[in-house]
Design a protein around this motif. Structure first.
Motif, PDB file in Angstrom:
ATOM      1  N   GLY A 198       9.825 -51.686  21.441  1.00 37.91           N
ATOM      2  CA  GLY A 198       8.769 -50.701  21.623  1.00 37.91           C
ATOM      3  C   GLY A 198       8.912 -49.415  20.843  1.00 37.91           C
ATOM      4  O   GLY A 198       8.032 -48.538  20.933  1.00 37.91           O
ATOM      5  N   CYS A 199       9.966 -49.268  20.054  1.00 37.15           N
ATOM      6  CA  CYS A 199      10.125 -48.047  19.253  1.00 37.15           C
ATOM      7  C   CYS A 199       9.061 -47.999  18.161  1.00 37.15           C
ATOM      8  O   CYS A 199       8.780 -49.001  17.502  1.00 37.15           O
ATOM      9  N   SER A 200       8.471 -46.823  17.948  1.00 33.88           N
ATOM     10  CA  SER A 200       7.520 -46.631  16.857  1.00 33.88           C
ATOM     11  C   SER A 200       8.179 -45.807  15.760  1.00 33.88           C
ATOM     12  O   SER A 200       8.995 -44.921  16.027  1.00 33.88           O
ATOM     13  N   VAL A 201       7.839 -46.105  14.499  1.00 38.19           N
ATOM     14  CA  VAL A 201       8.446 -45.448  13.347  1.00 38.19           C
ATOM     15  C   VAL A 201       7.335 -44.906  12.457  1.00 38.19           C
ATOM     16  O   VAL A 201       6.365 -45.613  12.154  1.00 38.19           O
ATOM     17  N   TYR A 202       7.486 -43.665  12.025  1.00 43.39           N
ATOM     18  CA  TYR A 202       6.497 -43.025  11.147  1.00 43.39           C
ATOM     19  C   TYR A 202       7.221 -42.463   9.928  1.00 43.39           C
ATOM     20  O   TYR A 202       8.076 -41.575  10.059  1.00 43.39           O
ATOM     21  N   GLU A 203       6.901 -42.993   8.764  1.00 41.95           N
ATOM     22  CA  GLU A 203       7.467 -42.486   7.522  1.00 41.95           C
ATOM     23  C   GLU A 203       6.541 -41.431   6.922  1.00 41.95           C
ATOM     24  O   GLU A 203       5.396 -41.283   7.334  1.00 41.95           O
ATOM     25  N   ASN A 204       7.068 -40.700   5.931  1.00 41.65           N
ATOM     26  CA  ASN A 204       6.296 -39.653   5.253  1.00 41.65           C
ATOM     27  C   ASN A 204       5.640 -38.714   6.267  1.00 41.65           C
ATOM     28  O   ASN A 204       4.492 -38.292   6.108  1.00 41.65           O
ATOM     29  N   THR A 205       6.399 -38.404   7.300  1.00 42.86           N
ATOM     30  CA  THR A 205       5.938 -37.539   8.382  1.00 42.86           C
ATOM     31  C   THR A 205       6.943 -36.407   8.516  1.00 42.86           C
ATOM     32  O   THR A 205       8.048 -36.603   9.027  1.00 42.86           O
ATOM     33  N   VAL A 206       6.567 -35.240   8.022  1.00 41.41           N
ATOM     34  CA  VAL A 206       7.505 -34.116   7.929  1.00 41.41           C
ATOM     35  C   VAL A 206       7.425 -33.266   9.188  1.00 41.41           C
ATOM     36  O   VAL A 206       6.380 -32.680   9.497  1.00 41.41           O
ATOM     37  N   ALA A 207       8.542 -33.196   9.917  1.00 42.54           N
ATOM     38  CA  ALA A 207       8.611 -32.313  11.076  1.00 42.54           C
ATOM     39  C   ALA A 207       8.753 -30.877  10.590  1.00 42.54           C
ATOM     40  O   ALA A 207       9.610 -30.569   9.766  1.00 42.54           O
ATOM     41  N   ASP A 208       7.918 -29.993  11.136  1.00 43.63           N
ATOM     42  CA  ASP A 208       7.863 -28.616  10.620  1.00 43.63           C
ATOM     43  C   ASP A 208       8.316 -27.584  11.644  1.00 43.63           C
ATOM     44  O   ASP A 208       8.592 -26.448  11.290  1.00 43.63           O
ATOM     45  N   GLY A 209       8.383 -27.974  12.902  1.00 44.41           N
ATOM     46  CA  GLY A 209       8.812 -27.025  13.923  1.00 44.41           C
ATOM     47  C   GLY A 209       8.780 -27.654  15.298  1.00 44.41           C
ATOM     48  O   GLY A 209       8.382 -28.814  15.464  1.00 44.41           O
ATOM     49  N   ILE A 210       9.232 -26.884  16.288  1.00 43.34           N
ATOM     50  CA  ILE A 210       9.218 -27.348  17.676  1.00 43.34           C
ATOM     51  C   ILE A 210       8.605 -26.264  18.540  1.00 43.34           C
ATOM     52  O   ILE A 210       9.004 -25.088  18.462  1.00 43.34           O
ATOM     53  N   GLU A 211       7.635 -26.647  19.358  1.00 48.23           N
ATOM     54  CA  GLU A 211       7.030 -25.745  20.329  1.00 48.23           C
ATOM     55  C   GLU A 211       7.569 -26.064  21.718  1.00 48.23           C
ATOM     56  O   GLU A 211       8.016 -27.191  21.982  1.00 48.23           O
ATOM     57  N   ASP A 212       7.524 -25.073  22.611  1.00 53.82           N
ATOM     58  CA  ASP A 212       7.959 -25.256  23.998  1.00 53.82           C
ATOM     59  C   ASP A 212       9.360 -25.864  24.077  1.00 53.82           C
ATOM     60  O   ASP A 212       9.613 -26.767  24.874  1.00 53.82           O
ATOM     61  N   ASP A 213      10.280 -25.316  23.246  1.00 58.18           N
ATOM     62  CA  ASP A 213      11.591 -25.951  23.159  1.00 58.18           C
ATOM     63  C   ASP A 213      12.466 -25.709  24.386  1.00 58.18           C
ATOM     64  O   ASP A 213      13.522 -26.329  24.522  1.00 58.18           O
ATOM     65  N   TYR A 214      12.074 -24.850  25.309  1.00 52.38           N
ATOM     66  CA  TYR A 214      12.833 -24.656  26.545  1.00 52.38           C
ATOM     67  C   TYR A 214      12.436 -25.659  27.630  1.00 52.38           C
ATOM     68  O   TYR A 214      13.230 -25.943  28.516  1.00 52.38           O
ATOM     69  N   GLN A 215      11.211 -26.157  27.582  1.00 49.79           N
ATOM     70  CA  GLN A 215      10.699 -26.988  28.660  1.00 49.79           C
ATOM     71  C   GLN A 215      10.438 -28.415  28.175  1.00 49.79           C
ATOM     72  O   GLN A 215      11.343 -29.234  28.126  1.00 49.79           O
ATOM     73  N   GLU A 216       9.181 -28.666  27.776  1.00 49.22           N
ATOM     74  CA  GLU A 216       8.791 -29.994  27.283  1.00 49.22           C
ATOM     75  C   GLU A 216       8.539 -29.875  25.795  1.00 49.22           C
ATOM     76  O   GLU A 216       7.451 -29.512  25.358  1.00 49.22           O
ATOM     77  N   PRO A 217       9.549 -30.161  24.969  1.00 51.96           N
ATOM     78  CA  PRO A 217       9.428 -29.866  23.531  1.00 51.96           C
ATOM     79  C   PRO A 217       8.357 -30.699  22.844  1.00 51.96           C
ATOM     80  O   PRO A 217       8.141 -31.866  23.180  1.00 51.96           O
ATOM     81  N   LYS A 218       7.711 -30.051  21.875  1.00 52.30           N
ATOM     82  CA  LYS A 218       6.691 -30.717  21.066  1.00 52.30           C
ATOM     83  C   LYS A 218       7.073 -30.547  19.597  1.00 52.30           C
ATOM     84  O   LYS A 218       7.146 -29.422  19.098  1.00 52.30           O
ATOM     85  N   VAL A 219       7.306 -31.657  18.919  1.00 50.69           N
ATOM     86  CA  VAL A 219       7.572 -31.618  17.489  1.00 50.69           C
ATOM     87  C   VAL A 219       6.241 -31.493  16.765  1.00 50.69           C
ATOM     88  O   VAL A 219       5.338 -32.314  16.972  1.00 50.69           O
TER      89      VAL A 219
END
Length: 513
Positions: A198-219
């Motif tokens: 069930g793992c999903s993989v995404y290439e050419n997908t650049v992570a640029d930051g993280i929001e809400d990193d204290y609680q429920e983080p969002k890449v």
């Protein structure tokens, strides 16, 4: 074939990449998962495999193509013998932690061996003895101290006075029960299992930051998508999200080189690395046609510093020709590694306040065993809340006992290169360049970087690194602009190759001369 001929030859990037790997689409929508893993190398893929076995929903985000980073540019030794470290660790960490470091790396070696056997993975795995050898009296004495550390820590090995090559050694320290493998064949099998679970993989997908990193983080990706997760693993070699942790000030970037050749000599087995400088790493890998490929590596230096990078390949070639003889020179590649202040990787919660964001970085040059160890450690923290090795690798360990001397030394070197680049006298101009040549030049009265490709197209970039303003230097071997301060790397057109930077160099001009 002469050295000059070899510099002109178009070499494949790396032997390991000559297998067929799956490809994946980029992320084009917001998603929710249990664990978001940023980085599709050995740590990210092994962690995805382990986490999906625990029933978690996992997504891997890879900025380029999977297994095309440092994992694909290794010498692929699976070992707990990471140079001369155990005597030093006993003195700095104590005997208990030094032993735990060894045990953690041997756990990684054993995991690969067990997984290969259980799943029948054809990845050229073989048990090998690992050696550190010394060619000087100074390092022979250090090997003897390291041997005493081995005996104190109950590490299986032996101190010898020779190795089976035409290299005049003073001493050689052997560690038993180590291994080598084809990392991409192994990881391809783990990735297939993770995807089936069930793992999903995404290439050419650049992570640029993280929001809400204290609680429920969002890449947050560069194209605007958000991956909401209960946990985020940053396994992107250098942490893409660096501002809160300031990892760039706690590590330095180091480059090393490797060549793959065929030789008439029969290889006696074993994996070897020199204790002295210049560094030399020796091993073989079996080819599909029954022959062996000799892999010789070394020539490490801080990124963006030192001599013309092409000379490092030439030095490895000269060494290999002298010791083994070269029948066919087939491959060459290089890698970049991050080195921490105390030579121990940072693996664990990103900061003491950000428990849901985890990081693995600073593997020095031992990413195979360390990457697998990191995947297990982070999986345990996510699933079980603890791991027996977490105290050794905790990224927050310097908060209580900072290594001020290392911090000062590392950042004094940064300051030196920051100043050097600003005061440099430049005489060359873009018109001086031949096709295929790059250099720092004077352009419109200012320092710039120019490269003229084989067709005569000229690329001129602003060489000021977009991370913290150091001046980048030309890397002849890889045709890139490398920052000597924190290891950021850019293509000749200014695109980001490697962090900590996120922003490209300014492209000042592109076109025919």
């Amino acid at each position: 074939m002469s050295s000059t001929d070899n510099t002109q030859k178009k070499f494949p990037r790396t032997y390991w990449r000559e297998i067929e790997l799956p490809t994946f689409q980029s992320l084009d929508q917001d998603i929710n998962v249990d664990v978001a893993i940023v980085g599709g190398g050995i740590t990210g893929i092994t962690a995805a495999y382990l986490l999906t076995k625990e029933g978690l929903n996992v997504a891997i985000l890879e900025a380029g193509g999977i297994l095309n980073g440092t994992t694909g540019h290794t010498t692929a030794k699976l070992t707990a013998q990471h140079g001369l470290i155990y005597d030093e660790f006993i003195h700095h960490l104590g005997k208990e932690k030094a032993r735990k470091y060894y045990e953690s790396m041997m756990m990684a070696v054993q995991f690969v061996e067990n997984t290969v056997k259980e799943k029948g993975i054809d990845c050229d795995f073989s048990k090998q003895e690992a050696y550190v050898y010394a060619t000087t009296d100074e390092y022979a004495a250090k090997l003897k101290n390291e041997w005493e550390a081995y005996k104190s820590l109950d590490i299986a090995g032996a101190l010898k006075d020779s190795i089976p090559f035409n290299i005049p050694v003073k001493a050689a320290l052997m560690m038993s029960n180590q291994a080598q493998f084809h990392p991409l064949k192994f990881l391809k099998a783990l990735l297939e299992e993770a995807i089936n679970a069930g793992c999903s993989v995404y290439e050419n997908t650049v992570a640029d930051g993280i929001e809400d990193d204290y609680q429920e983080p969002k890449v947050v990706t560069k194209s605007g998508q958000r991956v909401t997760a209960k946990h985020v693993i940053i396994a992107s070699h250098f942490p893409f999200y660096d501002k809160p942790g300031l990892y760039f000030a706690k590590m330095y970037a180091d480059r090393s080189y490797a060549i793959g050749v065929k030789t008439n000599q029969e290889y006696p087995g074993g994996m070897y690395i020199s204790a002295d400088s210049p560094s030399r790493s020796i091993r073989y890998t079996p080819l599909d046609n029954g022959e062996n490929l000799l892999i010789v590596g070394g020539e490490n230096h801080k990124t963006g510093q030192g001599v013309d990078t092409l000379k490092h390949f030439e030095e490895l070639q000269h060494f290999t020709e002298e010791v083994f003889g070269i029948n066919e020179y087939q491959y060459r590649w290089s890698a970049q590694d991050n080195v921490t202040l105390d030579k121990i990787p940072y693996i664990g919660p990103y900061t003491s306040q950000r428990k849901n964001v985890l990081v693995a970085t600073g593997y020095k040059k031992w990413g195979m065993s360390t990457g697998i160890l990191a995947a297990h450690l982070l999986t345990d923290l996510i699933v079980r809340g603890s791991n027996r090795f977490e105290d050794i690798y905790s990224p927050s360990r310097f908060q209580a006992d900072p290594d001020l001397k290392s911090v000062i030394t590392t950042n004094a070197d940064v300051a030196k290169h920051l100043l050097k680049g600003k005061l440099e006298m430049i005489e060359r101009v873009p018109d001086d360049l031949q096709n295929g040549e790059g250099s720092v030049v004077l352009y419109q009265g200012k320092r710039a970087g120019a490269y003229k490709d084989d067709n005569g197209t000229l690329y001129i970039v602003d060489t000021t690194c977009t991370h913290l303003g150091c001046e980048c230097e030309w890397n002849h071997a890889e045709k890139s602009w490398d920052c000597p301060c924190h290891g950021s790397r850019y293509s000749y057109a200014g695109d980001v190759i490697e962090g900590p930077t996120h922003k490209p160099l300014g492209l000042l001009r592109k076109g025919e001369v």
